[in-house]
Scaffold this active site. Structure first.
Site, PDB file in Angstrom:
ATOM      1  N   ASP A  37       0.826  -1.207   0.000  1.00  0.00           N
ATOM      2  CA  ASP A  37       0.000   0.000   0.000  1.00  0.00           C
ATOM      3  C   ASP A  37       0.871   1.272   0.000  1.00  0.00           C
ATOM      4  O   ASP A  37       0.439   2.344   0.406  1.00  0.00           O
ATOM      5  CB  ASP A  37      -0.964   0.003   1.194  1.00  0.00           C
ATOM      6  CG  ASP A  37      -0.221  -0.018   2.522  1.00  0.00           C
ATOM      7  OD1 ASP A  37       1.025  -0.153   2.508  1.00  0.00           O
ATOM      8  OD2 ASP A  37      -0.879   0.104   3.570  1.00  0.00           O
ATOM      9  N   HIS A 241      20.690   4.571 -20.809  1.00  0.00           N
ATOM     10  CA  HIS A 241      19.835   4.842 -19.650  1.00  0.00           C
ATOM     11  C   HIS A 241      20.179   3.903 -18.495  1.00  0.00           C
ATOM     12  O   HIS A 241      19.299   3.318 -17.869  1.00  0.00           O
ATOM     13  CB  HIS A 241      18.349   4.725 -20.031  1.00  0.00           C
ATOM     14  CG  HIS A 241      17.918   5.811 -20.963  1.00  0.00           C
ATOM     15  ND1 HIS A 241      16.822   5.718 -21.781  1.00  0.00           N
ATOM     16  CD2 HIS A 241      18.445   7.025 -21.226  1.00  0.00           C
ATOM     17  CE1 HIS A 241      16.712   6.816 -22.501  1.00  0.00           C
ATOM     18  NE2 HIS A 241      17.682   7.629 -22.183  1.00  0.00           N
ATOM     19  N   ASP A 258      25.003  11.414 -15.626  1.00  0.00           N
ATOM     20  CA  ASP A 258      23.951  12.227 -16.252  1.00  0.00           C
ATOM     21  C   ASP A 258      22.940  12.503 -15.156  1.00  0.00           C
ATOM     22  O   ASP A 258      22.201  11.604 -14.732  1.00  0.00           O
ATOM     23  CB  ASP A 258      23.327  11.444 -17.417  1.00  0.00           C
ATOM     24  CG  ASP A 258      22.294  12.254 -18.197  1.00  0.00           C
ATOM     25  OD1 ASP A 258      21.824  13.292 -17.684  1.00  0.00           O
ATOM     26  OD2 ASP A 258      21.947  11.834 -19.321  1.00  0.00           O
ATOM     27  N   ASP A 269      19.745  19.316 -16.812  1.00  0.00           N
ATOM     28  CA  ASP A 269      20.074  18.014 -17.415  1.00  0.00           C
ATOM     29  C   ASP A 269      21.534  18.077 -17.866  1.00  0.00           C
ATOM     30  O   ASP A 269      21.836  18.612 -18.926  1.00  0.00           O
ATOM     31  CB  ASP A 269      19.119  17.782 -18.601  1.00  0.00           C
ATOM     32  CG  ASP A 269      19.350  16.441 -19.288  1.00  0.00           C
ATOM     33  OD1 ASP A 269      20.140  15.621 -18.775  1.00  0.00           O
ATOM     34  OD2 ASP A 269      18.720  16.218 -20.347  1.00  0.00           O
ATOM     35  N   HIS A 348      21.718   8.422 -30.532  1.00  0.00           N
ATOM     36  CA  HIS A 348      20.615   9.243 -30.006  1.00  0.00           C
ATOM     37  C   HIS A 348      20.665  10.638 -30.609  1.00  0.00           C
ATOM     38  O   HIS A 348      21.617  11.006 -31.298  1.00  0.00           O
ATOM     39  CB  HIS A 348      20.644   9.279 -28.471  1.00  0.00           C
ATOM     40  CG  HIS A 348      21.897   9.855 -27.872  1.00  0.00           C
ATOM     41  ND1 HIS A 348      22.199  11.205 -27.888  1.00  0.00           N
ATOM     42  CD2 HIS A 348      22.932   9.256 -27.214  1.00  0.00           C
ATOM     43  CE1 HIS A 348      23.343  11.408 -27.267  1.00  0.00           C
ATOM     44  NE2 HIS A 348      23.819  10.241 -26.859  1.00  0.00           N
ATOM     45  N   HIS A 352      17.110  18.256 -26.937  1.00  0.00           N
ATOM     46  CA  HIS A 352      15.663  18.239 -26.677  1.00  0.00           C
ATOM     47  C   HIS A 352      15.324  19.509 -25.918  1.00  0.00           C
ATOM     48  O   HIS A 352      16.199  20.157 -25.339  1.00  0.00           O
ATOM     49  CB  HIS A 352      15.254  16.979 -25.903  1.00  0.00           C
ATOM     50  CG  HIS A 352      16.048  16.719 -24.653  1.00  0.00           C
ATOM     51  ND1 HIS A 352      15.796  17.358 -23.461  1.00  0.00           N
ATOM     52  CD2 HIS A 352      17.117  15.908 -24.411  1.00  0.00           C
ATOM     53  CE1 HIS A 352      16.649  16.928 -22.542  1.00  0.00           C
ATOM     54  NE2 HIS A 352      17.481  16.059 -23.091  1.00  0.00           N
ATOM     55  N   HIS A 359      12.419  16.114 -20.901  1.00  0.00           N
ATOM     56  CA  HIS A 359      12.164  16.191 -22.347  1.00  0.00           C
ATOM     57  C   HIS A 359      10.905  17.035 -22.454  1.00  0.00           C
ATOM     58  O   HIS A 359       9.783  16.522 -22.401  1.00  0.00           O
ATOM     59  CB  HIS A 359      11.985  14.795 -22.953  1.00  0.00           C
ATOM     60  CG  HIS A 359      13.238  13.974 -22.856  1.00  0.00           C
ATOM     61  ND1 HIS A 359      13.269  12.620 -23.033  1.00  0.00           N
ATOM     62  CD2 HIS A 359      14.521  14.334 -22.592  1.00  0.00           C
ATOM     63  CE1 HIS A 359      14.511  12.182 -22.879  1.00  0.00           C
ATOM     64  NE2 HIS A 359      15.287  13.206 -22.599  1.00  0.00           N
ATOM     65  N   GLU A 382      23.993  17.508 -26.363  1.00  0.00           N
ATOM     66  CA  GLU A 382      24.532  16.323 -25.692  1.00  0.00           C
ATOM     67  C   GLU A 382      25.085  15.258 -26.636  1.00  0.00           C
ATOM     68  O   GLU A 382      24.606  14.123 -26.649  1.00  0.00           O
ATOM     69  CB  GLU A 382      23.467  15.711 -24.778  1.00  0.00           C
ATOM     70  CG  GLU A 382      22.105  15.466 -25.415  1.00  0.00           C
ATOM     71  CD  GLU A 382      21.119  14.851 -24.413  1.00  0.00           C
ATOM     72  OE1 GLU A 382      21.465  13.802 -23.843  1.00  0.00           O
ATOM     73  OE2 GLU A 382      20.045  15.413 -24.211  1.00  0.00           O
ATOM     74  N   TYR A 386      29.793   6.010 -28.000  1.00  0.00           N
ATOM     75  CA  TYR A 386      29.615   4.834 -27.142  1.00  0.00           C
ATOM     76  C   TYR A 386      30.146   3.622 -27.879  1.00  0.00           C
ATOM     77  O   TYR A 386      29.598   3.238 -28.917  1.00  0.00           O
ATOM     78  CB  TYR A 386      28.131   4.647 -26.809  1.00  0.00           C
ATOM     79  CG  TYR A 386      27.475   5.939 -26.357  1.00  0.00           C
ATOM     80  CD1 TYR A 386      27.510   6.335 -25.023  1.00  0.00           C
ATOM     81  CD2 TYR A 386      26.861   6.791 -27.287  1.00  0.00           C
ATOM     82  CE1 TYR A 386      26.941   7.537 -24.619  1.00  0.00           C
ATOM     83  CE2 TYR A 386      26.289   7.990 -26.892  1.00  0.00           C
ATOM     84  CZ  TYR A 386      26.331   8.360 -25.562  1.00  0.00           C
ATOM     85  OH  TYR A 386      25.775   9.541 -25.164  1.00  0.00           O
ATOM     86  N   ARG A 404      29.719  11.072 -22.944  1.00  0.00           N
ATOM     87  CA  ARG A 404      28.698  12.058 -23.336  1.00  0.00           C
ATOM     88  C   ARG A 404      28.998  13.343 -22.577  1.00  0.00           C
ATOM     89  O   ARG A 404      29.427  13.290 -21.412  1.00  0.00           O
ATOM     90  CB  ARG A 404      27.280  11.554 -23.012  1.00  0.00           C
ATOM     91  CG  ARG A 404      26.195  12.571 -23.336  1.00  0.00           C
ATOM     92  CD  ARG A 404      24.773  11.976 -23.382  1.00  0.00           C
ATOM     93  NE  ARG A 404      24.266  11.490 -22.127  1.00  0.00           N
ATOM     94  CZ  ARG A 404      24.179  10.209 -21.781  1.00  0.00           C
ATOM     95  NH1 ARG A 404      24.581   9.273 -22.612  1.00  0.00           N
ATOM     96  NH2 ARG A 404      23.700   9.848 -20.599  1.00  0.00           N
ATOM     97  N   GLU A 406      26.990  16.990 -21.829  1.00  0.00           N
ATOM     98  CA  GLU A 406      25.664  17.598 -22.012  1.00  0.00           C
ATOM     99  C   GLU A 406      25.555  18.888 -21.217  1.00  0.00           C
ATOM    100  O   GLU A 406      25.820  18.916 -20.009  1.00  0.00           O
ATOM    101  CB  GLU A 406      24.585  16.613 -21.538  1.00  0.00           C
ATOM    102  CG  GLU A 406      23.183  17.178 -21.578  1.00  0.00           C
ATOM    103  CD  GLU A 406      22.110  16.141 -21.280  1.00  0.00           C
ATOM    104  OE1 GLU A 406      22.393  15.160 -20.561  1.00  0.00           O
ATOM    105  OE2 GLU A 406      20.981  16.318 -21.773  1.00  0.00           O
TER     106      GLU A 406
HETATM  107  N1  GLY Z   1      18.944  12.529 -19.030  1.00  0.00           N
HETATM  108  C1  GLY Z   1      18.066  12.380 -20.107  1.00  0.00           C
HETATM  109  C2  GLY Z   1      18.613  12.974 -21.319  1.00  0.00           C
HETATM  110  O1  GLY Z   1      19.760  13.347 -21.347  1.00  0.00           O
HETATM  111  O2  GLY Z   1      17.927  13.189 -22.283  1.00  0.00           O
HETATM  112 MN    MN Z   2      19.248  15.369 -22.135  1.00  0.00          MN
HETATM  113 MN    MN Z   3      20.898  13.921 -19.646  1.00  0.00          MN
END
Ligand code: GLY
Ligand code: MN
Ligand code: MN
Length: 436
Positions: A37, A241, A258, A269, A348, A352, A359, A382, A386, A404, A406
């Site tokens: 619960d 992810h 990240d 982000d 990717h 965004h 996002h 970003e 990889y 990466r 970003e």
């Molecule tokens: N952390 C999600 C992205 O970089 O889009």
């Molecule tokens: Mn991002």
């Molecule tokens: Mn990110």
């Protein structure tokens, strides 16, 4: 929370956009059971937050721009001393009116019985379908009810309109108070990354860095992470992810973090990648410098009139050239872009929208074409590379490297504003920090 006048102006703008022959509905998603619960922590729907600042569950907002009175109607949970003792304070109907801009407020349990009369006789309902089954069913039930009352003068709408057109265009262009929240979210997250880089060394577990980061977010007044914090050491950095965060960092690993902080409901982000032992290996440095040079050039492109697609195409070209230089792919570059083989190592998008959601809401195209950037938009940049640990036909020393970088960028009439500029990212800065 912002001044109530901010939310009033947003509602006025949305109502103007949909016109007097429409109503709009926005509401909280249902609370979700975690196990037994116990519930997952509740986070308000971003459209409801944008229009009211109201953060409690079980809220439905109805905007009625064509109505003579009661244009802003909220259905909320009523005050209940006993339940509040268990589950926390409620604004109640009075609070919704006094603090959140409702002209009239009803008990949420009355939603079904009241919604038809509040929404009758307009042409369009702005409501997002296909997100929450309960909302879809409520809309269908209410329309069915209005079909039955049509002869008595209460008719259903002619069309259901997706609110993304009108509402999410407003969310896309950030106002000064939103930029201030994003600056704060970015400053906190930048400092949290610095703390993680300082603490992260061989022998430390990924979850320890996650804890340091999330602790920094909370101790500085943020709500916590705006999305699940990613800490990937070594080959884990090649999983986009990766949120298990359970491995021990080894000597020679790069660590990819990240993580973004949510502050006043707006999230940053940021991704940084750095060597746990304080020194990039020559192979790691080669990969890193390619990503960094690409990212810096992409940030310089963040100007009014450019499109996210232009920026992405640039990054694909620059990174594919890098892949050829590294021996990951054989040239020529144009062929490797055309046959999409670059996607083995860069799979990717580059950017965004960023705001209430990581996002964030807003259309990326106009009439099927990428739309030009405008002042007030906030985007991420970003790029990454990889190289899977088992990648075939690539130099041994490159296997298992994931990088990466970003940052969060405000589009302005002049130079881009890098919200996350305080977070170090040159090889020299990262090495110095990781050694401290
Ligand atoms: N952390 C999600 C992205 O970089 O889009
Ligand atoms: Mn991002
Ligand atoms: Mn990110």
């Amino acid at each position: 929370m912002f001044d109530p006048a901010v939310f009033a102006a947003r509602r006025a703008a949305y109502m103007k956009a949909i016109g007097s022959q429409a109503i709009a509905i926005a509401r909280s998603q249902p609370e979700r059971l975690r196990n037994g619960d116990a519930y997952h922590p509740f986070r308000q729907n971003s459209d409801v937050l944008y229009l009211t600042g109201f953060a409690e569950p079980e809220c439905t907002l109805v905007l009625r721009p064509g109505a003579e009175h009661d244009k802003v109607v909220m259905f909320v949970r009523p005050r209940d001393p006993e339940l509040e003792t268990w589950d926390g304070r409620r604004a109640g109907l009075e609070g919704a009116k006094e603090r959140y801009g409702a002209e009239v407020a009803y008990d949420i349990s009355e939603l079904d019985s009241k919604l038809a009369e509040l929404t009758a006789n307009v042409d369009e309902w702005y409501v997002g379908l296909g997100i929450d089954d309960a909302l879809d069913a409520l809309v269908a039930r209410t329309i069915a009810r209005l079909r039955r009352t049509e002869k008595k003068g209460q008719r259903p709408p002619r069309a259901i309109v997706d609110p993304r057109e009108a509402l999410h265009e407003l969310r896309l262009i950030k106002q000064p108070e939103e930029l201030a929240a994003l600056r704060k979210a970015s400053a906190i997250a930048s400092d949290a990354h610095v703390a993680a880089i300082r603490h992260g060394r061989p022998g430390v577990f990924e979850y320890e860095l996650e804890a340091i980061i999330n602790y920094q977010f909370r101790r500085r007044g943020g709500a916590g992470p705006g999305y699940a914090t990613i800490v990937g050491a070594g080959a884990n950095a090649t999983i986009l992810h990766y949120i298990e965060n359970k491995s021990k960092i080894a000597d020679g690993d790069l660590v990819l973090v990240d993580a973004g902080c949510e502050y006043d409901h707006y999230t940053s982000d940021i991704t940084r990648t750095w060597p746990a032992n304080g020194t990039f290996s020559p192979a790691q440095a080669r990969v890193y410098e390619i990503v960094l040079a690409t990212q810096l050039a992409a940030i310089a492109m963040c100007r009014v009139g450019t499109t996210i697609d232009d920026i992405h195409q640039f990054c694909v070209k620059s990174l594919t050239e890098g892949m050829i230089e590294l021996g990951l792919l054989a040239g020529p570059v144009e062929e490797r872009i055309k046959d999409l083989s670059y996607r083995r190592f860069y799979m990717h998008g580059t950017s965004h929208w960023l705001g209430l959601d990581v996002h964030d809401a807003g259309a990326y195209t106009r009439a099927g074409k990428p739309r030009p950037l405008e002042a007030g938009m906030v985007i991420t940049i970003e790029p990454g590379l990889y190289i899977a640990p088992n990648a075939e036909g690539v130099p041994d020393e490159l296997r298992g490297i994931g990088v990466r970088i970003e940052d969060d960028i405000v589009i302005t009439r002049g130079d881009p504003e890098v919200l996350t500029a305080a977070c170090p990212k040159t090889v020299a800065e990262l090495e110095a920090l990781a050694k401290t």
